[in-house]
Design an enzyme around this catalytic site. Structure first.
Site, PDB file in Angstrom:
ATOM      1  N   GLY A  40       0.817  -1.217   0.000  1.00 33.23           N
ATOM      2  CA  GLY A  40       0.000   0.000   0.000  1.00 33.23           C
ATOM      3  C   GLY A  40       0.845   1.260   0.000  1.00 33.23           C
ATOM      4  N   CYS A  41       1.879   1.274   0.815  1.00 36.12           N
ATOM      5  CA  CYS A  41       2.743   2.455   0.904  1.00 36.12           C
ATOM      6  C   CYS A  41       3.534   2.656  -0.382  1.00 36.12           C
ATOM      7  CB  CYS A  41       3.670   2.339   2.103  1.00 36.12           C
ATOM      8  SG  CYS A  41       2.776   2.339   3.668  1.00 36.12           S
ATOM      9  N   THR A  42       3.936   1.564  -1.001  1.00 29.35           N
ATOM     10  CA  THR A  42       4.661   1.669  -2.267  1.00 29.35           C
ATOM     11  C   THR A  42       3.756   2.266  -3.338  1.00 29.35           C
ATOM     12  OG1 THR A  42       6.100  -0.180  -1.688  1.00 29.35           O
ATOM     13  CG2 THR A  42       5.904   0.362  -4.034  1.00 29.35           C
TER      14      THR A  42
END
Length: 82
Positions: free
Chosen positions: A46-48
Site C-alpha cells: 500500500g505504501c509503495t
C-alpha cells in the site's frame, strides 16, 4: 489543537531526518504549498503504491508550486532504499 488535522489546516512544525540523513523542518517551507502525507512503513504494498503515485506526479506537482513530503517511522537508511 485537535487530535486530527483537516485538509487545509496548518500542520505543527517538526524536524525529521530525510532519506539522505539531512534535517527537514516544516517551518522551512512556510508560505509554500506543501503536500504532507504519512505512511506506516516503507516497502509495503500500500505504501509503495502511494509513494509511486506521488513520485510519478512529482514533476507536475512541483511545476504547480507544491513540495511533497512523505513521513514514516522508518530509518533514513530504509527510506533511502524505498
Amino acid at each position: 489543537m485537535p487530535d486530527r488535522l483537516a485538509a487545509g489546516d496548518t500542520a505543527p512544525d517538526f524536524t525529521l531526518a530525510s532519506d539522505t540523513g539531512d534535517q527537514v523542518s516544516l517551518s522551512d517551507l512556510r508560505g509554500k504549498k506543501v503536500i504532507l502525507y504519512f505512511y506506516p512503513a516503507a516497502m509495503t504494498p500500500g505504501c509503495t503504491t502511494q509513494a509511486c503515485d506521488f513520485s510519478e506526479s512529482l514533476e507536475s506537482l512541483r511545476g504547480a508550486g507544491y513540495e511533497v513530503l512523505g513521513v514514516s517511522k522508518d530509518t533514513p537508511a530504509k527510506l533511502a532504499k524505498f
